[in-house]
Design a protein around this motif. Structure first.
Motif, PDB file in Angstrom:
ATOM      1  N   ARG A  55      51.705  44.650  49.795  1.00 47.38           N
ATOM      2  CA  ARG A  55      51.179  45.570  50.720  1.00 47.38           C
ATOM      3  C   ARG A  55      50.081  44.876  51.354  1.00 47.38           C
ATOM      4  N   MET A  56      49.116  44.415  50.938  1.00 49.18           N
ATOM      5  CA  MET A  56      47.624  44.133  51.373  1.00 49.18           C
ATOM      6  C   MET A  56      47.887  42.850  52.523  1.00 49.18           C
ATOM      7  N   GLN A  57      46.964  43.257  53.592  1.00 47.43           N
ATOM      8  CA  GLN A  57      46.753  42.065  54.501  1.00 47.43           C
ATOM      9  C   GLN A  57      46.288  40.705  53.825  1.00 47.43           C
ATOM     10  N   ALA A  58      46.753  39.734  54.567  1.00 48.66           N
ATOM     11  CA  ALA A  58      46.615  38.405  54.066  1.00 48.66           C
ATOM     12  C   ALA A  58      45.085  38.142  53.969  1.00 48.66           C
ATOM     13  N   GLU A  59      44.170  38.685  55.297  1.00 48.55           N
ATOM     14  CA  GLU A  59      42.975  38.438  55.371  1.00 48.55           C
ATOM     15  C   GLU A  59      41.947  39.333  54.365  1.00 48.55           C
ATOM     16  N   GLU A  60      42.542  40.115  53.472  1.00 45.57           N
ATOM     17  CA  GLU A  60      41.821  40.916  52.611  1.00 45.57           C
ATOM     18  C   GLU A  60      41.768  40.197  51.171  1.00 45.57           C
ATOM     19  N   LEU A  61      42.785  39.171  50.858  1.00 41.11           N
ATOM     20  CA  LEU A  61      42.848  38.742  49.555  1.00 41.11           C
ATOM     21  C   LEU A  61      41.928  37.797  49.290  1.00 41.11           C
ATOM     22  N   PRO A  62      41.224  36.926  49.909  1.00 33.03           N
ATOM     23  CA  PRO A  62      40.278  36.121  49.426  1.00 33.03           C
ATOM     24  C   PRO A  62      39.072  36.963  48.743  1.00 33.03           C
ATOM     25  N   TYR A  63      38.802  38.073  49.454  1.00 31.39           N
ATOM     26  CA  TYR A  63      37.845  39.046  48.817  1.00 31.39           C
ATOM     27  C   TYR A  63      38.037  39.380  47.527  1.00 31.39           C
ATOM     28  N   PHE A  64      39.200  39.737  47.144  1.00 30.84           N
ATOM     29  CA  PHE A  64      39.218  39.910  45.710  1.00 30.84           C
ATOM     30  C   PHE A  64      39.234  38.747  44.831  1.00 30.84           C
ATOM     31  N   MET A  65      39.807  37.699  45.282  1.00 24.90           N
ATOM     32  CA  MET A  65      39.868  36.393  44.571  1.00 24.90           C
ATOM     33  C   MET A  65      38.217  35.917  44.113  1.00 24.90           C
ATOM     34  N   ARG A  66      37.481  35.992  45.077  1.00 19.05           N
ATOM     35  CA  ARG A  66      36.139  35.840  44.898  1.00 19.05           C
ATOM     36  C   ARG A  66      35.351  36.798  44.122  1.00 19.05           C
ATOM     37  N   LEU A  67      35.726  38.211  44.298  1.00 15.00           N
ATOM     38  CA  LEU A  67      35.103  39.204  43.498  1.00 15.00           C
ATOM     39  C   LEU A  67      35.539  39.012  41.924  1.00 15.00           C
ATOM     40  N   MET A  68      36.667  38.631  41.607  1.00 11.60           N
ATOM     41  CA  MET A  68      36.886  38.554  39.976  1.00 11.60           C
ATOM     42  C   MET A  68      36.003  37.285  39.473  1.00 11.60           C
ATOM     43  N   LYS A  69      36.045  36.241  40.296  1.00  8.07           N
ATOM     44  CA  LYS A  69      35.253  35.065  39.854  1.00  8.07           C
ATOM     45  C   LYS A  69      33.752  35.448  39.701  1.00  8.07           C
ATOM     46  N   HIS A  70      33.150  36.254  40.675  1.00  7.86           N
ATOM     47  CA  HIS A  70      31.839  36.702  40.638  1.00  7.86           C
ATOM     48  C   HIS A  70      31.670  37.658  39.337  1.00  7.86           C
ATOM     49  N   LEU A  71      32.343  38.321  39.066  1.00  7.22           N
ATOM     50  CA  LEU A  71      32.260  39.384  37.820  1.00  7.22           C
ATOM     51  C   LEU A  71      32.136  39.074  37.004  1.00  7.22           C
ATOM     52  N   THR A  73      31.869  35.790  36.196  1.00  9.24           N
ATOM     53  CA  THR A  73      30.358  34.777  36.019  1.00  9.24           C
ATOM     54  C   THR A  73      29.273  35.725  35.468  1.00  9.24           C
ATOM     55  N   ASN A  74      29.221  36.898  35.948  1.00  7.60           N
ATOM     56  CA  ASN A  74      28.220  37.691  35.742  1.00  7.60           C
ATOM     57  C   ASN A  74      28.365  38.768  34.586  1.00  7.60           C
ATOM     58  N   GLY A  75      29.319  38.624  33.537  1.00  8.51           N
ATOM     59  CA  GLY A  75      29.457  39.180  32.303  1.00  8.51           C
ATOM     60  C   GLY A  75      30.365  40.061  31.882  1.00  8.51           C
ATOM     61  N   LEU A  76      31.205  40.378  33.042  1.00  7.22           N
ATOM     62  CA  LEU A  76      32.378  41.265  32.687  1.00  7.22           C
ATOM     63  C   LEU A  76      33.725  40.392  32.247  1.00  7.22           C
ATOM     64  N   SER A  77      34.299  41.030  31.374  1.00  6.66           N
ATOM     65  CA  SER A  77      35.529  40.367  31.058  1.00  6.66           C
ATOM     66  C   SER A  77      36.616  41.060  31.802  1.00  6.66           C
ATOM     67  N   CYS A  78      36.966  39.966  32.804  1.00  9.81           N
ATOM     68  CA  CYS A  78      38.059  40.458  33.868  1.00  9.81           C
ATOM     69  C   CYS A  78      38.783  38.831  34.060  1.00  9.81           C
ATOM     70  N   PRO A  79      40.019  38.994  34.765  1.00  3.92           N
ATOM     71  CA  PRO A  79      40.662  37.814  34.877  1.00  3.92           C
ATOM     72  C   PRO A  79      40.104  36.875  35.557  1.00  3.92           C
ATOM     73  N   ASP A  80      40.154  35.647  35.386  1.00 10.17           N
ATOM     74  CA  ASP A  80      39.724  34.359  35.923  1.00 10.17           C
ATOM     75  C   ASP A  80      40.935  33.839  36.803  1.00 10.17           C
ATOM     76  N   VAL A  81      40.658  33.667  38.200  1.00  8.20           N
ATOM     77  CA  VAL A  81      41.832  33.136  39.227  1.00  8.20           C
ATOM     78  C   VAL A  81      41.850  31.499  39.025  1.00  8.20           C
ATOM     79  N   MET A  82      43.110  31.187  38.723  1.00 11.25           N
ATOM     80  CA  MET A  82      43.086  29.751  38.556  1.00 11.25           C
ATOM     81  C   MET A  82      43.215  28.867  40.106  1.00 11.25           C
ATOM     82  N   ALA A  83      42.679  27.944  40.202  1.00  9.03           N
ATOM     83  CA  ALA A  83      42.495  27.211  41.458  1.00  9.03           C
ATOM     84  C   ALA A  83      43.784  26.068  41.599  1.00  9.03           C
TER      85      ALA A  83
END
Length: 311
Positions: A55-71, A73-83
């Motif tokens: 459902r999501m627009q393609a232009e929105e998706l990089p936000y979610f990828m970078r958010l997960m990496k940021h979180l 890196t900053n101590g939250l246990s959450c999925p890491d996005v594979m490059a």
């Protein structure tokens, strides 16, 4: 999440060719949720989740990828996005974009006990703190305009299917919420969808938060209200104690301001209204899918009534 896009072994092999994850050993569709197509995949290097965004627009998706990496890196246990080999975080298949993320330890639970609620509260506070310096922003996808528009689309069919009282409740609560302004509350990145199927546990300890595709900028107290409704409110005799347990865990890391405490009862109503409307829309206007799951709107109508009775 529910599987709308069906992939076969050849599709997975083609996707994995652009990653350094090894050969595919197995895959399995995940039949839970309603927004994206998710699969577990097992490769030479481990177990991952492959998501295709429906459902999501393609232009929105990089936000979610970078958010997960940021979180992460900053101590939250959450999925890491594979490059991928070229450093990108998204692939394309069947005209849609997707990603591959790491699997976390633990499992989801159908319902949380008091200790698990406290641990969940700590995890949500950790998310809010970890995202404090994330410098990208996304507006609320289910804000006031969305809410009013969706209610206009469902109100008449709600009356015919669920009764005139249900339709009147929709419009009455919308009128009440329109008179309120939450812009002065402390805000930042919120999860926006922290149901029990989006948080993992090892015993009584929360081990990770998943599914960030509703994340956006909003009041932290709104995220608390959404999560309380999703995890603590069972419409039973101990709901207040359950909410208190969650809040005690949250405040171990991030104490609430007085204005947040005062806003919470009305935000609980707003959160219940939003999810009731979303479920009504999906029930009235269902989408096709190979493994779909439509959630019961009645649960959130009853939760809205529960909070209104307490007002």
């Amino acid at each position: 999440m529910s599987v709308y896009t069906e992939l076969n072994s050849s599709d997975f092999t083609a996707i994995l060719a652009d990653y350094n994850l090894g050969q595919l050993h197995d895959f399995q569709g995940i039949a839970a949720g309603i927004e994206n197509s998710n699969y577990f995949i097992i490769t030479d290097s481990g177990r991952y989740v492959l998501t295709i965004f429906e459902r999501m627009q393609a232009e929105e998706l990089p936000y979610f990828m970078r958010l997960m990496k940021h979180l992460a890196t900053n101590g939250l246990s959450c999925p890491d996005v594979m490059a991928r080999h070229d450093g990108s975080l998204l692939f394309e298949t069947n005209g849609k974009q997707g990603c591959i993320v790491s699997c976390l330890s633990g499992k989801t639970l159908d319902a949380l006990n008091m200790a698990q609620l406290r641990s969940s509260g700590e995890s949500l506070a950790r998310l809010h703190l970890a995202g404090a310096d994330f410098d990208e922003h996304r507006s609320n996808p289910t804000g006031p305009e969305w809410l009013a528009g969706k209610i206009a689309e469902v109100v008449e069919k709600t009356a015919s299917i669920y009764g005139r009282d249900a339709a009147e409740l929709l419009t009455d609560e919308l009128t009440s919420q329109r008179a309120l302004d939450w812009s002065s509350l402390p805000r930042g990145v919120i999860h926006g969808d922290l149901f029990v199927d989006n948080i993992l546990f090892d015993g009584d300890q929360a081990s990770g938060i998943i599914d960030f595709y509703y994340a956006h900028d909003a009041a932290f107290a709104m995220d608390i209200a959404i999560t309380l409704n999703a995890q603590a409110v069972l419409l039973g005799d101990h709901d207040q104690q359950r909410m208190d347990a969650f809040l005690s865990g949250y405040e171990k890391l991030r104490p609430l301001q007085q204005q947040e405490r005062e806003a919470l009862p009305l935000l609980l109503r707003l959160g219940a209204l939003r999810f009731w409307v979303s479920r009504l829309y999906d029930a009235i206007y269902p989408r096709g899918g190979a493994m779909t799951q439509t959630k019961d709107p009645e649960e959130y109508r009853r939760k809205l009534m529960f909070h209104r009775r307490k007002a």
